[in-house]
Design an enzyme around this catalytic site. Structure first.
Site, PDB file in Angstrom:
ATOM      1  N   ASP A 243       0.827  -1.213   0.000  1.00 57.35           N
ATOM      2  CA  ASP A 243       0.000   0.000   0.000  1.00 57.35           C
ATOM      3  C   ASP A 243       0.854   1.253   0.000  1.00 57.35           C
ATOM      4  O   ASP A 243       0.408   2.320  -0.432  1.00 57.35           O
ATOM      5  CB  ASP A 243      -0.929   0.000   1.213  1.00 57.35           C
ATOM      6  N   ASN A 253       2.102  -2.958   4.139  1.00 52.56           N
ATOM      7  CA  ASN A 253       1.070  -3.802   3.507  1.00 52.56           C
ATOM      8  C   ASN A 253       0.103  -4.273   4.592  1.00 52.56           C
ATOM      9  O   ASN A 253       0.269  -3.975   5.778  1.00 52.56           O
ATOM     10  CB  ASN A 253       1.723  -4.989   2.777  1.00 52.56           C
TER      11      ASN A 253
HETATM   12  O1  MRU Z   1      -7.366  -2.837   3.212  1.00 53.71           O
HETATM   13  P1  MRU Z   1      -7.191  -3.257   1.782  1.00 53.71           P
HETATM   14  O2  MRU Z   1      -8.012  -4.440   1.399  1.00 53.71           O
HETATM   15  O3  MRU Z   1      -7.352  -2.093   0.839  1.00 53.71           O
HETATM   16  O4  MRU Z   1      -5.675  -3.696   1.734  1.00 53.71           O
HETATM   17  C1  MRU Z   1      -5.118  -4.154   0.530  1.00 53.71           C
HETATM   18  C2  MRU Z   1      -3.723  -4.598   0.651  1.00 53.71           C
HETATM   19  O5  MRU Z   1      -3.110  -4.528   1.693  1.00 53.71           O
HETATM   20  C3  MRU Z   1      -3.058  -5.060  -0.607  1.00 53.71           C
HETATM   21  O6  MRU Z   1      -2.135  -6.071  -0.328  1.00 53.71           O
HETATM   22  C4  MRU Z   1      -2.334  -3.871  -1.218  1.00 53.71           C
HETATM   23  O7  MRU Z   1      -3.226  -2.819  -1.415  1.00 53.71           O
HETATM   24  C5  MRU Z   1      -1.706  -4.183  -2.469  1.00 53.71           C
HETATM   25  S1  MRU Z   1      -2.904  -4.153  -3.748  1.00 53.71           S
HETATM   26  C6  MRU Z   1      -2.263  -4.457  -5.234  1.00 53.71           C
END
Ligand code: MRU
Length: 362
Positions: A243, A253
């Protein structure tokens, strides 16, 4: 990605430019439902409530959210207010800030009457770029899996992934899952260990669903099982998304990623983060100190959603009534635990020098 044989992106314009359609990810895996967003409010809600989620898709929705907001008011104060509201929805995923700022930079110099159309065009361009980047990550990551297959002839390659960094988290292909799709399509025998990813179960609900749609062999495991599997040689590589990754290679992440990286390090299992350029926050170098960690509602820990034996989708409370619950949404894996970063420009070490070599202009 195909759903029931039909190709979909996760976000696309509809209705003569007056709206965008997205997949309601809160209803998967039990129901595949499309919803339309027609206003800035709709986009803000969709991101905050995780109808859409995953850093690149949050960014794409933020860009379209700006465009939708400009349809009703394209003045400079409204532009600034739309930016502020969108960026506040999900603090960790830096793609959101990046995408919204790209739209602002594109439209701010234009006359008010031209801004909305320019914002839609910019959002569409960012989506196309994301698709191309994820496809390129797939090709680079596939080479890693092909090499593992070459070294282990006659058996499947086991990849462990955490959360959902697949097609559903991006506009198409995914980041961590793109190499898996490309390898599978190329005939490399790949099998995925899918962490369920409590508390929201993005692995169990989303990653397992999309791998199943594509026909990729996979097994959902409890979040705590990964270390055991790694100790017993049942994981050839971990690939996760991100992220927000710092300019020095610390990887933010989904919560729990750090524990996988620790286990992988202890067991000499290569641990990769797959991400596109806009996930790199070039303004920071110390992930632990500088990546903002989203604190989400304790209700996500307290309540678990699922389908009963009778087919009804319900939420059940799994905590004692008076127990407190906490819900940090993300963690930071220090660069020293990351074997490599797979990007649209190639694979590099998780170091400042490695990232700069791939992105010299930054
Ligand atoms: O809380 P989320 O579902 O938005 O979190 C998503 C993640 O942590 C993913 O691993 C990250 O965004 C990478 S997406 C290509």
């Amino acid at each position: 990605m195909k759903v029931g044989g039909k190709h979909y992106r996760t976000i696309y314009p509809v209705g003569d430019g007056g709206g965008v359609e997205v997949i309601d990810q809160t209803r998967l895996p039990h129901e595949f439902a499309l919803v339309q967003l027609h206003s800035l409010d709709d986009a803000v809600r969709a991101i905050a409530d995780m109808v859409v989620r995953g850093a690149p898709l949050i960014g794409a929705t933020g860009a379209y959210g700006m465009a939708l907001g400009l349809l009703s008011d394209a003045t400079t104060p409204a532009l600034e207010e739309a930016r502020r509201r969108l960026v506040a929805t999900r603090p960790t995923a830096v793609n959101l800030r990046w995408a919204v700022d790209e739209v602002v930079a594109t439209v701010a110099p234009l006359p008010v009457a031209e801004r909305a159309a320019a914002a839609f065009a910019c959002a569409a361009e960012l989506c196309d770029e994301d698709v191309a980047s994820c496809a390129a990550i797939g090709e680079y990551g596939k080479q890693i899996l092909a090499e593992l297959a070459r070294k282990n002839p006659g058996r499947r390659i086991n990849v462990l992934t955490h959360c959902n960094a697949g097609w559903l988290a991006t506009v198409d292909y995914g980041t961590a899952l793109a190499p898996i799709y490309k390898a599978h399509d190329a005939g490399i025998p790949v099998h995925v260990w899918v962490d369920e990813t409590r508390p929201r179960n993005q692995g169990a609900s989303l990653t397992a669903w999309e791998l199943g749609q594509h026909g990729v062999p996979h097994t959902v495991i409890a979040d705590n099982a990964g270390g055991h599997l790694m100790q017993h040689g049942q994981v050839d590589a971990c690939i996760v998304g991100s992220d927000r990754t710092t300019a020095a290679g610390d990887v933010g992440n989904k919560i729990g990623t750090y524990l996988k990286a620790l286990a992988a390090h202890d067991c000499s299992v290569p641990f990769y983060a797959a991400l596109t350029g806009p996930t790199i926050d070039w303004t920071i170098t110390d992930g632990l100190a500088q990546i903002p960690i989203e604190e989400r509602s304790a209700d996500e820990v307290r309540w678990v959603r699922g389908r009963t034996a009778l087919g009804e989708v319900v939420a059940v409370n799994v905590l004692p009534e008076h127990s407190a619950a906490a819900n940090p949404g993300f963690d930071v894996t220090p660069a020293r635990l990351v074997t490599g970063i797979i990007t649209e420009r190639g694979v590099c070490p998780a170091t400042a020098a490695g990232l700069r070599r791939l992105y010299p202009e930054m």
